[in-house]
Design a protein around this motif. Structure first.
Motif, short mmCIF file in Angstrom:
data_model
loop_
_atom_site.label_atom_id
_atom_site.label_comp_id
_atom_site.label_asym_id
_atom_site.label_seq_id
_atom_site.Cartn_x
_atom_site.Cartn_y
_atom_site.Cartn_z
N ARG B 7 -50.50 -2.23 32.57
CA ARG B 7 -49.50 -1.81 32.86
C ARG B 7 -48.20 -1.40 32.41
O ARG B 7 -47.24 -0.86 33.19
CB ARG B 7 -49.18 -3.35 32.82
CG ARG B 7 -49.33 -4.45 33.72
CD ARG B 7 -49.26 -6.35 33.54
NE ARG B 7 -49.70 -6.65 34.78
CZ ARG B 7 -50.21 -8.05 34.52
NH1 ARG B 7 -49.76 -9.31 33.40
NH2 ARG B 7 -50.73 -8.75 35.34
N SER B 11 -46.35 0.69 34.22
CA SER B 11 -44.57 1.51 34.22
C SER B 11 -44.31 2.75 33.08
O SER B 11 -42.81 2.91 34.11
CB SER B 11 -44.40 -0.33 32.97
OG SER B 11 -43.03 -0.09 33.83
N GLU B 212 -29.50 -1.57 28.86
CA GLU B 212 -28.84 -2.59 29.78
C GLU B 212 -30.09 -3.31 30.19
O GLU B 212 -30.58 -4.20 30.37
CB GLU B 212 -28.09 -2.50 31.08
CG GLU B 212 -26.25 -2.12 30.97
CD GLU B 212 -25.82 -3.42 30.86
OE1 GLU B 212 -25.92 -4.18 31.04
OE2 GLU B 212 -25.11 -3.36 29.94
N GLU B 213 -30.74 -2.29 31.29
CA GLU B 213 -32.85 -2.88 30.99
C GLU B 213 -33.37 -3.49 30.35
O GLU B 213 -33.35 -4.55 30.36
CB GLU B 213 -33.17 -1.76 31.88
CG GLU B 213 -32.45 -0.44 32.87
CD GLU B 213 -33.14 -0.75 34.45
OE1 GLU B 213 -33.57 -0.39 34.59
OE2 GLU B 213 -32.09 -0.74 35.27
N VAL B 216 -31.85 -7.28 29.84
CA VAL B 216 -32.57 -7.96 30.78
C VAL B 216 -33.85 -8.37 30.52
O VAL B 216 -34.51 -9.54 30.68
CB VAL B 216 -32.36 -7.06 32.50
CG1 VAL B 216 -33.40 -7.61 33.57
CG2 VAL B 216 -30.99 -6.73 32.41
N MET B 217 -34.92 -7.10 30.26
CA MET B 217 -36.43 -7.47 29.93
C MET B 217 -36.38 -8.77 28.80
O MET B 217 -37.77 -9.68 29.03
CB MET B 217 -37.21 -5.97 29.40
CG MET B 217 -37.03 -4.79 30.58
SD MET B 217 -37.65 -3.95 29.32
CE MET B 217 -37.35 -2.31 31.15
N ARG B 218 -35.30 -8.16 27.38
CA ARG B 218 -35.69 -9.35 27.07
C ARG B 218 -34.94 -10.51 26.95
O ARG B 218 -36.20 -11.78 26.69
CB ARG B 218 -34.99 -8.69 26.04
CG ARG B 218 -34.85 -7.79 25.05
CD ARG B 218 -37.03 -7.71 24.01
NE ARG B 218 -36.62 -8.20 22.31
CZ ARG B 218 -37.92 -9.02 22.18
NH1 ARG B 218 -38.34 -8.72 22.60
NH2 ARG B 218 -37.16 -9.89 21.47
N LEU B 219 -34.25 -10.84 27.61
CA LEU B 219 -33.76 -12.22 28.76
C LEU B 219 -34.91 -12.92 29.16
O LEU B 219 -35.23 -14.13 29.06
CB LEU B 219 -32.44 -12.04 29.42
CG LEU B 219 -31.54 -11.48 28.40
CD1 LEU B 219 -29.85 -11.48 29.23
CD2 LEU B 219 -31.18 -12.97 27.82
N VAL B 220 -35.33 -11.90 30.26
CA VAL B 220 -36.35 -12.40 30.92
C VAL B 220 -37.94 -12.38 30.15
O VAL B 220 -38.67 -13.70 30.39
CB VAL B 220 -37.15 -11.31 32.00
CG1 VAL B 220 -37.80 -11.64 32.70
CG2 VAL B 220 -35.71 -11.02 32.98
N GLY B 221 -38.17 -12.43 28.87
CA GLY B 221 -39.21 -12.32 28.32
C GLY B 221 -39.77 -11.73 27.45
O GLY B 221 -41.14 -12.35 27.31
N ALA B 222 -39.96 -10.33 28.18
CA ALA B 222 -40.69 -9.39 27.38
C ALA B 222 -40.75 -9.18 25.90
O ALA B 222 -40.04 -9.44 25.73
CB ALA B 222 -40.45 -8.31 28.49
N ASN B 223 -42.00 -9.18 25.00
CA ASN B 223 -42.26 -9.08 24.22
C ASN B 223 -41.60 -7.55 23.59
O ASN B 223 -41.21 -6.59 24.41
CB ASN B 223 -43.57 -8.90 23.43
CG ASN B 223 -44.40 -8.71 23.98
OD1 ASN B 223 -43.72 -7.51 24.35
ND2 ASN B 223 -45.63 -8.81 24.21
N LYS B 224 -41.39 -7.19 22.80
CA LYS B 224 -41.29 -6.19 21.83
C LYS B 224 -41.93 -4.79 22.81
O LYS B 224 -41.49 -3.68 23.29
CB LYS B 224 -41.00 -5.99 20.40
CG LYS B 224 -40.09 -6.75 20.10
CD LYS B 224 -39.38 -6.38 18.61
CE LYS B 224 -38.17 -7.69 17.94
NZ LYS B 224 -38.15 -7.58 16.72
N ARG B 226 -43.75 -4.81 25.24
CA ARG B 226 -43.97 -4.79 26.25
C ARG B 226 -42.24 -3.83 27.28
O ARG B 226 -42.51 -3.34 27.85
CB ARG B 226 -43.50 -6.00 27.42
CG ARG B 226 -43.86 -5.80 28.72
CD ARG B 226 -45.44 -4.76 28.53
NE ARG B 226 -45.07 -5.53 30.42
CZ ARG B 226 -44.18 -4.77 30.91
NH1 ARG B 226 -44.22 -3.49 31.04
NH2 ARG B 226 -45.46 -4.34 33.09
N LYS B 306 -32.69 -8.31 20.28
CA LYS B 306 -31.53 -9.36 20.95
C LYS B 306 -33.02 -9.75 21.31
O LYS B 306 -33.28 -10.03 21.44
CB LYS B 306 -30.87 -8.75 22.19
CG LYS B 306 -29.15 -8.92 20.89
CD LYS B 306 -28.24 -8.40 22.04
CE LYS B 306 -27.09 -8.46 21.73
NZ LYS B 306 -26.20 -8.52 22.45
#
Lengths: 226, 306
Positions: B7, B11, B212-213, B216-224, B226, B306
Motif C-alpha cells: 500500500r 501510494s 496539511e495532508e 490529516v493522515m495522522r488525525l485519521v490514525g495513520a502511523n508514522k 504509513r 503531532k
C-alpha cells in the motif's frame, strides 16, 4: 467516556483558551458545545484528539490519559475516534473512495473489507456517484458528507464534529445533522461544536455553553442561549 | 506487513503521478545534483590521468661508469626493485644507450662523426627508476648514496645519480600534484555539499506543500511509517528517474568531448564513460536514491510529531 479534569490551556496571559474546565461525556451521548468564536470550542476538541496539550489538568479517554501516551498508542487511540472538521480535512490528492479507503487501511482492514465497505458508506451518505471524484471537484456539502463517511467507516466509539456545518447552507447543514443523529442513534457518542442556533435546537440534546474558556451552562435538553 | 508495504509503494507512485508538477520540479533539482556528481567523477578522472601523466615523466637515473660489469649492475637492479617505494626499474645496457644516442642525433652529423672517431663506446649503462609516489624519490636517492649492504660495492661503478640535479623540479612537481589533489577534493566536497543542500531544500518544499495532508493522515490514525513511507517511495522514484535522465544527458556530452576534446584533455572521455559506465551508473543511482529518500525522511520528521 471522556473526562476533563480542571483543564486549562493558556497560550499567553492575554490568551486563555480554556479556563479550568471540568466535564464528563458518557458513552452514547450526543453533546453540542456552543459558544462564540474564540470561546474555546476548537481547543476543547483539540484536547480530545491530542492535537494540542493542556497547560494544566488532565483529559481521559476511558481510562487513558490522552496526553501521557506515546506516539504509537496515540495512533491507536485516534482510530477509535472519527473526526469531522469545518474545513473537511480531506486528502486532496485522493479520490472520495480513496479517502475512505485510507482510513480503513491505517486501521489495518483487508483489501476485501475495503472493497465491500467503501461503496456501502458512500451510498449511506449519498455520494456513490462521486466515488472517483477528487475533493476539489465536489461541493461543500458533498465534502462534508465524505468527511463523515470517512469518520464513521471504522465504526469508532466517538465522533467529533468541529463546526461541521460552518461552511454549509441550511439544507446541507440539516442533512449533516441528520446523519450525525442517525450515527448517535446507532450507539456512537457524538461531540459536536457549533455556533449555529438551528443545528443545536433541532438536535434537542445536551448543550454545553462555553464563554471565554469557561463552561457557563450545561443543560440536558439545552437550547442555544447566549 | 507485506500488505502495508504494498500500500505504501502504491501510494508513493500515485502521489508521484498526481502531483506531477511538483514531482518534475524535484526531479529537475535531483538531476542537477546528479549531473554535478557525474561531472565531478569525470573531472576527477581527468585530474587523476593528468597527474599520473606528469608523475610518469619524473624518474631517477643512475648512470654507471663505462666498463661497469653487467652482473653488478643487474645485482643492484634487483636490490632496488625490492624497495617498497619503487614502482619499476628499467635497465639500459651501454650498447643500447649508444644506439639510442645515435638515433637521437642522427641528424647531427658532427656529433655522429666525433662518435665514430672515438671508435669505442663512451657511454655507460644506466638504470631508470620510477617511484610509486613523487615524494619517494628522495628516499630512493638517499638509499643509493648510503653505505647500505644492498648497494655495497656498487659505489665504484656508479658514475652519477641525476636526482640531485632534478631535485628542485621534482619537489615542485610534488607540491603541485599534492596541491591539485587537495584542491580537487575541496572543490568536490563544496560542490557536493551545495548540491545536497539544494536538493534537500527542494524536497523539503515538496513536503511542506503536503504538510496539511500529513496532519490529516495522522488525525485519521495513520502511523508514522504509513505517512512517511509514500514520501520516501517518491524520493526513490525521483532518484531513479533523475539517474536515467543524467546518464541520458551525459551520453552525448561525453561523446562530443571524446570526439573533439581528446587532444586537449589527454584522454578520451567517451571511452572512459563507456568503460566505467556501470560504476558511474552505480554511483549516481545510489547517490540519487539516498539523496531522495534521506531528504524525504528528514524533511517529513518535523510534521510527524503531532
Amino acid at each position: 467516556m471522556i473526562y476533563f479534569n480542571n483543564v486549562s490551556k493558556i497560550y499567553n496571559k492575554d490568551s486563555v483558551a480554556l479556563d479550568d474546565v471540568t466535564l464528563t461525556v458518557s458513552a452514547g451521548e450526543f453533546v453540542s458545545i456552543v459558544g462564540h468564536s474564540g470561546a474555546g470550542k476548537t481547543t476543547l476538541i483539540k484536547m480530545i484528539l491530542a492535537d494540542d496539550k493542556p497547560s494544566d489538568g488532565t483529559v481521559f479517554f476511558e481510562s487513558v490519559n490522552i496526553h501521557k501516551i506515546n506516539s504509537n498508542e496515540l495512533t491507536k487511540l485516534r482510530r477509535k475516534i472519527g473526526a469531522v472538521f469545518q474545513d473537511f480535512k480531506l486528502l486532496s490528492n485522493k479520490t472520495a473512495s480513496e479517502n475512505i479507503a485510507f482510513a480503513m487501511e491505517v486501521a489495518g482492514k483487508t483489501d476485501e473489507e475495503i472493497a465491500s465497505d467503501v461503496p456501502h458508506v458512500l451510498e449511506l451518505v449519498n455520494l456513490s456517484h462521486r466515488a472517483h471524484h477528487f475533493p476539489n471537484e465536489m461541493s461543500g456539502g458533498e465534502k462534508q458528507r465524505l468527511a463523515i463517511a470517512r469518520a464513521i467507516i471504522n465504526q469508532p466509539e466517538l465522533i467529533i464534529a468541529d463546526e461541521p456545518t460552518g461552511n454549509l447552507d441550511p439544507v446541507n447543514a440539516f442533512e449533516v445533522l441528520q446523519i450525525l443523529k442517525k450515527i448517535n442513534d446507532l450507539g456512537t457518542t457524538v461531540i459536536l461544536t457549533t455556533h449555529n442556533r438551528g443545528v443545536v435546537e433541532s438536535a434537542g440534546k445536551r448543550v454545553i455553553t462555553l464563554e471565554k474558556g469557561k463552561i457557563i451552562r450545561d443543560d440536558k435538553d439545552g437550547k442555544y442561549i447566549i | 506487513m507485506m500488505t502495508e508495504l504494498r500500500r505504501i509503494i502504491k501510494s508513493g507512485f500515485l502521489n508521484f503521478k498526481r502531483s506531477s508538477l511538483i514531482s518534475w520540479a524535484a526531479i529537475l533539482i535531483v538531476t542537477i545534483t546528479l549531473s554535478v556528481i557525474t561531472t565531478i567523477v569525470l573531472l576527477q578522472a581527468v585530474l587523476h590521468f593528468s597527474l599520473s601523466q606528469i608523475q610518469d615523466k619524473v624518474d631517477v637515473t643512475i648512470y654507471f661508469n663505462t666498463g661497469a660489469s653487467e652482473d653488478k649492475i643487474l645485482a643492484l637492479k634487483s636490490s632496488i626493485q625490492k624497495l617498497p617505494e619503487v614502482a619499476s626499474v628499467a635497465y639500459t645496457s651501454a650498447d643500447e644507450a649508444l644506439k639510442i644516442f645515435r638515433d637521437r642525433h642522427s641528424d647531427d652529423y658532427p656529433t655522429i662523426q666525433a662518435l665514430d672517431e672515438i671508435n669505442e663506446n663512451p657511454l655507460g649503462a644506466y638504470l631508470n627508476i620510477k617511484a610509486k609516489e613523487v615524494s619517494q624519490y628522495e628516499s630512493i636517492a638517499n638509499f643509493l648514496k648510503s653505505d647500505n649492504a644492498l648497494v655495497a660495492g656498487s659505489a665504484s661503478i656508479i658514475d652519477k645519480v641525476n636526482y640531485h640535479q632534478n631535485k628542485v623540479v621534482i619537489d615542485r612537481l610534488d607540491t603541485i600534484i599534492k596541491g591539485a589533489q587537495k584542491l580537487g577534493f575541496l572543490i568536490t566536497l563544496i560542490l557536493i555539499i551545495i548540491s545536497v543542500i539544494i536538493t534537500f531544500n527542494t524536497i523539503r518544499l515538496t513536503i511542506f506543500i503536503a504538510k496539511e495532508e500529513i496532519g490529516v493522515m495522522r488525525l485519521v490514525g495513520a502511523n508514522k511509517m504509513r505517512v512517511r513511507g509514500p514520501f520516501m517511495v517518491e524520493g526513490v522514484i525521483y532518484g531513479c528517474i533523475s539517474t536515467l535522465i543524467t546518464l541520458f544527458l551525459f551520453w552525448p556530452i561525453t561523446y562530443w568531448l571524446g570526439k573533439n576534446m581528446t587532444d586537449f584533455l589527454g584522454f578520451n572521455m567517451y571511452e572512459y564513460f563507456i568503460s566505467n559506465f556501470f560504476e558511474i551508473f552505480g554511483i549516481i543511482l545510489i547517490s540519487g536514491i539516498v539523496l531522495g529518500t534521506l531528504s524525504s525522511f528528514l524533511a517529513i520528521r518535523k510534521y510527524l510529531n503531532k
